[in-house]
Design a protein around this motif. Structure first.
Motif: not given
Length: 163
Positions: A45-63
């Motif tokens: 959940p930490l990784v998911c929340a961080f990535v979903l909150q930071h557009r520059s880290r968001l990879l569309p295929r995993h989002a």
């Protein structure tokens, strides 16, 4: 959002909308997880929340999967989330590789809209009153992680301009 100053130096706001950048808290949480197996329980959940909150880290295929994992966590709890993560890991080690989306199918897909500009809670909010993560106990950290996941989901589900 007005600029934040630390020791007279302007500190840029974080892309998640937080007044202070989250990256140091993110790295600190990941470091503590490595030495604290009880805190590591909230890694997914930490990784998911961080990535979903930071557009520059968001990879569309995993989002979409990350968004659904957060929902699964809020709905089913940390133990079920960790069982799901173990299932995915073991599946990827066998010949039947690939991500199993079946357990996540009941959850809402990531909206195809402009990402939220800000989030009510961020990774910095995972710190306890002593500045660490689990000084007040693992249960308290888990409660903060749960609230972070909830607010991340809600922010993505708020109506916004379509892309």
């Amino acid at each position: 959002m007005s600029p934040t100053f630390v020791a007279g130096i302007e500190v840029p706001a974080c892309e998640c909308g937080a007044a202070m950048p989250c990256i140091d808290s993110w790295h600190a949480a990941l470091a503590v997880e490595q030495s604290d197996p009880m805190m590591y329980a909230w890694h997914a959940p930490l990784v998911c929340a961080f990535v979903l909150q930071h557009r520059s880290r968001l990879l569309p295929r995993h989002a979409d999967g990350q968004f659904r994992i957060l929902q699964f966590y809020v709905d089913q709890g940390i133990e079920a989330t960790n069982r799901l993560a173990q299932h995915q890991i073991s599946r990827n080690r066998r010949s039947a590789s690939g991500y199993d989306m079946a357990p996540l199918a009941p959850y809402t897909a990531l909206p195809k809209s402009v990402p939220p500009a800000d989030f009510p809670l961020g990774v910095n909010d995972l710190r306890d009153s002593a500045g660490g993560f689990v000084s007040d106990g693992h249960r308290a950290y888990g409660d903060r992680m749960y609230r972070l996941a909830q607010t991340t989901i809600r922010a993505w589900l708020r109506p916004r301009e379509q892309s």
